[in-house]
Design an enzyme around this catalytic site. Sequence first.
Site, short mmCIF file in Angstrom:
data_model
loop_
_atom_site.label_atom_id
_atom_site.label_comp_id
_atom_site.label_asym_id
_atom_site.label_seq_id
_atom_site.Cartn_x
_atom_site.Cartn_y
_atom_site.Cartn_z
N TYR A 125 -32.64 4.52 -13.27
CA TYR A 125 -32.15 3.46 -12.39
C TYR A 125 -31.95 3.97 -10.96
CZ TYR A 125 -31.49 0.70 -16.57
OH TYR A 125 -31.70 0.00 -17.73
N LYS A 172 -34.34 12.36 -24.87
CA LYS A 172 -35.76 12.53 -25.19
C LYS A 172 -36.24 13.83 -24.55
CE LYS A 172 -39.57 10.95 -27.09
NZ LYS A 172 -39.75 10.59 -28.52
N ASP A 205 -35.70 7.73 -30.06
CA ASP A 205 -36.45 6.91 -31.02
C ASP A 205 -35.83 7.03 -32.41
OD1 ASP A 205 -37.27 9.53 -30.70
OD2 ASP A 205 -39.41 9.13 -30.96
N ASP A 229 -28.62 1.78 -21.86
CA ASP A 229 -28.82 0.33 -21.71
C ASP A 229 -29.47 -0.22 -22.98
OD1 ASP A 229 -29.00 -2.18 -20.61
OD2 ASP A 229 -30.58 -1.68 -19.17
MG MG Z 1 -28.30 -4.17 -20.45
#
Ligand code: MG
Length: 342
Positions: A125, A172, A205, A229
């Site tokens: 972000y 990850k 994952d 998120d």
């Molecule tokens: Mg969200």
Amino acid sequence: MDYRFTLLPGDGIGPEVTGAALEVVQAAGVSVSWERHAAGAAALEAGEATPLPDAVLRSIERNRVALKGPITTPVGTGFSSVNVALRKALDLFASVRPVRSLPGVASRHAGVDLTIVRENTEGMYSGREHEVVPGVVETLRIVTRAASERIARFAFELARREGRRSVTVVHKASVLKQSDGLFLACCARVGQDYPFIAAEEVLIDNAAMRLVLAPERFEVLLSENLFGDLISDLCAGLVGGLGVVPGANIGERHAVFEAVHGSAPDIAGRGTANPAALILSAAMLLDHIGERRAAAAITSAVEGVLAARRQVTPDLGGRASTQEMTLAVIARLRPSGGEAGG
Ligand code: MG
Ligand code: NAI
């Protein structure tokens, strides 16, 4: 005592659910003057030059605490996310989302009780994207040691306070060797200061699968921005959906409380939005400032309404309106309330 907090009603269902939360806070006996400000599209429509006017930031800086409805972010083009900008401007580095199985709410699992701690200021972000050559776009995914250690310490401190036995870092680093490698190393280093809390790690994952299969095994999930998120909505789905999961964005000096859900344009204006997530976010706000008794009373009133299943909104299989569900919560806050109320 009279409190003064900032209120951002937000877009879509925002004004409906924040309105509900305000009524409930008042009914819980906490007296608040709310400084109301428009942000996002609402601010532009009101003639502001930017979707995040300075007055909004100044108000939260003064009051330290805000309750916020969801703000619509245009997809693809248009102004960049006000939510992200707000978190960065106020350095609200920690997103905290408690996810718990709720009585009376149909879901695949019982016994879910975890807290998501998401780094809120960097990662994917960064908002830094550019077209390198036509047809090739690059996005910067920023990970710093300072921010990673700060969020890790926040997560372990939260785990200690909440009496949790484990913190699971979701990452990850198998592919994002440098960026998530750094994040992971920072979490491990901070975790050493908490030998009484198990520090675990899982690839994003695999975490997604394990959360769907056995979410009750997790206690605190610690993650960078994007993965946090994603698992927030996933975890909301485990306990009844976006209508019931509250949240907080916390920094050193300020805190902004908001639900996990967005502005839900598909149901906005119909009076059918589930107010529980925003009401529970308001309870988190009260807890944050030390109004513990009112916070606990609101939480248990919401749980009572959910458990009774009679006055819940359509997302939970009921037929109540936002207002009817809110009144049911308020009825349970009053001494004479309980089953008869609402
Ligand atoms: Mg969200
Ligand atoms: P959304 O969370 O608004 O909606 C997803 C689905 O869940 C919709 O079907 C909606 O009707 C339902 N839903 C959400 N909250 C509900 C509630 N309280 N009661 C009943 N049903 C509810 O996510 P979506 O559609 O992806 O995003 C809509 C807009 O919200 C976008 O502009 C997005 O950028 C923004 N958004 C803002 C957030 C914030 O301000 N913190 C967070 C997430 C999205």
